[in-house]
Design an enzyme around this catalytic site. Structure first.
Site, PDB file in Angstrom:
ATOM      1  N   GLU A 185     -54.146 -82.786 -47.806  1.00  0.00           N
ATOM      2  CA  GLU A 185     -52.848 -82.829 -48.482  1.00  0.00           C
ATOM      3  C   GLU A 185     -52.016 -81.568 -48.317  1.00  0.00           C
ATOM      4  O   GLU A 185     -50.837 -81.554 -48.678  1.00  0.00           O
ATOM      5  CB  GLU A 185     -53.047 -83.130 -49.978  1.00  0.00           C
ATOM      6  CG  GLU A 185     -53.653 -82.000 -50.791  1.00  0.00           C
ATOM      7  CD  GLU A 185     -55.172 -81.920 -50.763  1.00  0.00           C
ATOM      8  OE1 GLU A 185     -55.730 -81.210 -51.614  1.00  0.00           O
ATOM      9  OE2 GLU A 185     -55.817 -82.554 -49.896  1.00  0.00           O
ATOM     10  N   HIS A 187     -58.858 -80.049 -47.206  1.00  0.00           N
ATOM     11  CA  HIS A 187     -57.716 -80.560 -47.968  1.00  0.00           C
ATOM     12  C   HIS A 187     -56.661 -81.137 -47.025  1.00  0.00           C
ATOM     13  O   HIS A 187     -55.811 -80.409 -46.515  1.00  0.00           O
ATOM     14  CB  HIS A 187     -57.118 -79.445 -48.827  1.00  0.00           C
ATOM     15  CG  HIS A 187     -57.990 -79.073 -49.972  1.00  0.00           C
ATOM     16  ND1 HIS A 187     -57.928 -79.711 -51.188  1.00  0.00           N
ATOM     17  CD2 HIS A 187     -58.983 -78.156 -50.082  1.00  0.00           C
ATOM     18  CE1 HIS A 187     -58.831 -79.203 -52.000  1.00  0.00           C
ATOM     19  NE2 HIS A 187     -59.485 -78.255 -51.352  1.00  0.00           N
ATOM     20  N   CYS A 228     -62.925 -82.367 -51.089  1.00  0.00           N
ATOM     21  CA  CYS A 228     -63.544 -81.128 -51.569  1.00  0.00           C
ATOM     22  C   CYS A 228     -64.554 -81.436 -52.677  1.00  0.00           C
ATOM     23  O   CYS A 228     -65.616 -81.978 -52.388  1.00  0.00           O
ATOM     24  CB  CYS A 228     -62.468 -80.123 -51.991  1.00  0.00           C
ATOM     25  SG  CYS A 228     -63.072 -78.428 -52.127  1.00  0.00           S
TER      26      CYS A 228
END
Length: 189
Positions: free
Chosen positions: A168, A166, A79
């Protein structure tokens, strides 16, 4: 795969600790460090790779540009980290068409080292308040979506990668695979 040392640079994003936890849960040695940490102190950690976390604004990226310019190990920007990499190499960033977080369908244009096994399409969780709008000259365009043309990129020569989304977060399909692909790049470097 052997255990690698992965440094997560904290750019004050809400998911920084999730990056750290994901890397740890994938059996890597990991540590979160402030983005004001000196290059020398980072190198003293003897990392195999660096992940630049997301964050609220380019004004709060600390020494990240110096890390990208001077540390010769694999780097993954997520990001804001992705956007910082683009700006460091002469690319441009700007406001996205779709602000806030949303599920996005990403088209993999080039399934290179970092996106291996993710294509031809993958569903990701991303914020597009800001995004890369012009690809830097020395970079290869890897992925796009209907809301953002440059969802992923990599440097032509150096092991530097960026993704707008993202990996994660649980809402991203194949996020762990992306991290494992990055670890493989780190292991082979």
């Amino acid at each position: 795969m052997k255990e690698l040392k992965i440094i997560v640079i904290n750019n004050y994003g809400q998911f920084c600790h999730l990056i750290h936890r994901t890397v740890r849960d994938l059996d890597m040695d990991t540590k979160i460090v402030a983005n004001t940490t000196s290059v020398e102190d980072i190198l003293d950690e003897e990392p195999d790779g660096i992940i630049l976390s997301g964050g609220p604004s380019m004004e709060r990226v600390g020494s990240c540009q110096e890390y990208v310019e001077s540390i010769d190990i694999p780097i993954l920007g997520i990001c804001l980290g992705h956007q910082l990499i683009a700006q460091t190499f002469g690319g441009h960033t700007g406001a996205g068409k779709l602000g806030g977080y949303a599920a996005i369908d990403v088209e993999v244009i080039e399934e290179d080292d970092i996106l291996k096994g993710l294509g031809p399409r993958t569903s990701v969780w991303a914020s597009h308040a800001d995004e890369v709008t012009v690809l830097p000259d020395e970079f290869i365009h890897l992925a796009r979506s209907d809301v953002c043309e440059i969802e992923a990129m990599r440097h032509e020569e150096r092991p530097i990668y960026g993704v707008q989304w993202h990996p994660e977060v649980a809402h991203t399909d194949k996020g762990e695979e992306l991290f494992m692909n990055f670890f493989k790049v780190c292991e082979d470097y």
